[in-house]
Design a protein around this motif. Sequence first.
Motif, PDB file in Angstrom:
ATOM      1  N   GLU A   1      -3.079  -1.635   9.245  1.00 49.00           N
ATOM      2  CA  GLU A   1      -3.205  -2.599   8.175  1.00 49.00           C
ATOM      3  C   GLU A   1      -3.115  -4.020   8.724  1.00 49.00           C
ATOM      4  O   GLU A   1      -3.818  -4.922   8.290  1.00 49.00           O
TER       5      GLU A   1
ATOM      6  N   LYS B   1      -5.761   2.446  -0.955  1.00 47.46           N
ATOM      7  CA  LYS B   1      -5.288   1.652   0.179  1.00 47.46           C
ATOM      8  C   LYS B   1      -6.412   0.750   0.654  1.00 47.46           C
ATOM      9  O   LYS B   1      -6.234  -0.450   0.849  1.00 47.46           O
ATOM     10  N   HIS B   2      -7.576   1.368   0.821  1.00 45.20           N
ATOM     11  CA  HIS B   2      -8.730   0.615   1.292  1.00 45.20           C
ATOM     12  C   HIS B   2      -9.034  -0.524   0.336  1.00 45.20           C
ATOM     13  O   HIS B   2      -9.225  -1.664   0.739  1.00 45.20           O
TER      14      HIS B   2
ATOM     15  N   ARG C   1      -6.533  -3.345   0.511  1.00 49.18           N
ATOM     16  CA  ARG C   1      -6.752  -4.218   1.669  1.00 49.18           C
ATOM     17  C   ARG C   1      -7.917  -5.158   1.433  1.00 49.18           C
ATOM     18  O   ARG C   1      -7.849  -6.344   1.751  1.00 49.18           O
TER      19      ARG C   1
ATOM     20  N   THR D   1       4.673  -4.327   5.938  1.00 51.69           N
ATOM     21  CA  THR D   1       4.056  -3.018   6.015  1.00 51.69           C
ATOM     22  C   THR D   1       4.598  -2.246   7.202  1.00 51.69           C
ATOM     23  O   THR D   1       5.137  -2.832   8.139  1.00 51.69           O
TER      24      THR D   1
ATOM     25  N   THR E   1       0.814  -1.215   0.000  1.00 54.66           N
ATOM     26  CA  THR E   1       0.000   0.000   0.000  1.00 54.66           C
ATOM     27  C   THR E   1       0.843   1.260   0.000  1.00 54.66           C
ATOM     28  O   THR E   1       0.316   2.354   0.096  1.00 54.66           O
ATOM     29  N   ASP E   2       2.142   1.100  -0.127  1.00 57.65           N
ATOM     30  CA  ASP E   2       3.045   2.250  -0.149  1.00 57.65           C
ATOM     31  C   ASP E   2       2.712   3.159  -1.332  1.00 57.65           C
ATOM     32  O   ASP E   2       2.684   2.718  -2.469  1.00 57.65           O
TER      33      ASP E   2
END
Lengths: 244, 321
Positions: free
Chosen positions: B193, B168-169, B172, B188, B160-161
Amino acid sequence: MRNVLTIIRRELGATFTSPVAYVFLVIFLALSGFFTFMIGGFFLRNEADLSSFFFWFPWLFILLVPAVGMRQWAEERRQGTLELLFTMPVSIPEAVLGKFLAGWIFLGIALVLTCPIVFTVCYLGSPDPGPIATGYTGCFLLAGAYLAISGMTSAFTRNQIVSFITSTVLCLLLVLIGFPPVTNLLLKWGAPAWTLDLSADLSVFYHFTGMQRGVFDLRDIVYFLSLTAFALFVTGSVLKNRRA
Amino acid sequence: MIEASNVRKNFGARTVVGGVSFSVGKGEVLGFLGPNGAGKSTTMRMITGFLPLSAGKITIGGYDIEENPVEAKQLFGYLPENAPAYQDMTVAGFLDFSASIRRLSGKKKADAIARAVKLCHLENVLQQTIDTLSKGYRHRVGFAQAILHDPPVLILDEPTDGLDPNQKHEMRELIREMSRTKAIIVSTHILEEVEAICTRVIIIDRGKLVFNGTPRELQEKAPYGHRLRLTVCASDDAPVRAMLEKLPQVRKAELLGKQEKTVSLAVYPAGSEKDFVSAVKKALDEHKWEFCELYLEHGRLDEVFRSLTTSDAVEGKEGAA
Ligand SMILES: Nc1ncnc2c1ncn2[C@@H]1O[C@H](COP(=O)(O)OP(=O)(O)OP(=O)(O)O)[C@@H](O)[C@H]1O
Ligand SMILES: [Mg+2]
């Protein structure tokens, strides 16, 4: 084998989408024409053959082939794509071979594009086709050997300039150890004759000169191919033990 | 699916990863935590066969990564740190190359690419060369490449960097969704997260495993465990605290801040948390203290993280040498 083809396709695609390839081709064709007609004294010889054309290739390629080969692995390292490539289901020999063949094909294309020079000679006279065939074969083999050497230096570093300079020096050495002015000098300094024979045997210059004159000798072909294979093998070993 | 036993990595005389063992099965998401330079990426590079191991053994789906690298590599998708990609290729060309090298062809290849493009929302950048993409999009291209062949194992180094909050959501959600049928390792630095997607966590510090368990177990290691956050309408905190600390369920009540007419407190349970919250609430009601905020705070992962890992760059060097 399929992976090798996939890699060749990717490499060639990348080569021909970048302007560097076209710049290279233009410089290559311009220089080969310039050497043949201006410096090689083609018109003075009054003879319709291509020896003044082929004569320059060991020197011309010293600068031009490392320019093609220097990117091969250095660029992958710099971009971090080496990590991508070597975590895909590709073996190291496949990757080395794929990249090498792509570069060799590109150099082959460059050689094919010199055909106008051949046509010119054919138009001016009727040259012997034998030396033309062996000359081109020699050039292609020579390009492969230089390319494998510059790929090898490229695998050692992530810096293309370092790779370029190292491979240029290596290729230059391979030419010089058999170049008559150098061997004569060594003789004058009292080097034993057998070392001179050996260095001539190892020299690109010696083997290329034969092919350039139209002599077809299997030993020359074996020489170039084994030089290439050796450099590719070293490349593979370096990549296998990389620490980046 | 992934078995690592006693994995070590030395760079010269320096030990970067010193004997780490773990295993990940189907349906698991293993979170890799650790401070910068702890050896997370190095471990992932060994799992994926990019770096040779100095000692130990790693198998993926039963294939030893050093002895049968090609078979093992067919089983996973890998997103390396910083998502490297061939900068001068277009997104479409790059995905096509990745698919070909994974031995997909014809309709299968087209379908796989279409699926990955859809999941990573790359429709609009397909013909753009990768060096002209923004960082988030580059990352998505890297992720698309990793899931292209629908591998049973996914290894993602900081997936998610660089993504925006929506992405990001979504990332995930995607990982959670895929975890049902895959074995996944993610590294991470975002601790939420871990709570959100991981079924198990390992923490590496200076190349050593310092924790291996569930996120829940990790929370329980928090120095204070759970605590109650409370804002009471009172001008002074002393009587409230005195009253609360008399309760058998309360170990300590701590002042967090004083505003004009309210005080904020943190209340820590004594022993079990059973009826801790209701006891506090009852006591407040009995003394007619109005409160405008009352909620249970779970163990803070960042506190646990700090207490388990102490290394900084300098210490890391000495400790590892
Ligand atoms: N090729 C190398 N040669 C020497 N040391 C290296 C090499 N690669 C990594 N290291 C060292 O190994 C240590 C661990 O690096 P690694 O990239 O695994 O850390 P990390 O846990 O991924 O950190 P981050 O959270 O910053 O990504 C670092 O101290 C790094 O300097
Ligand atoms: Mg890292």
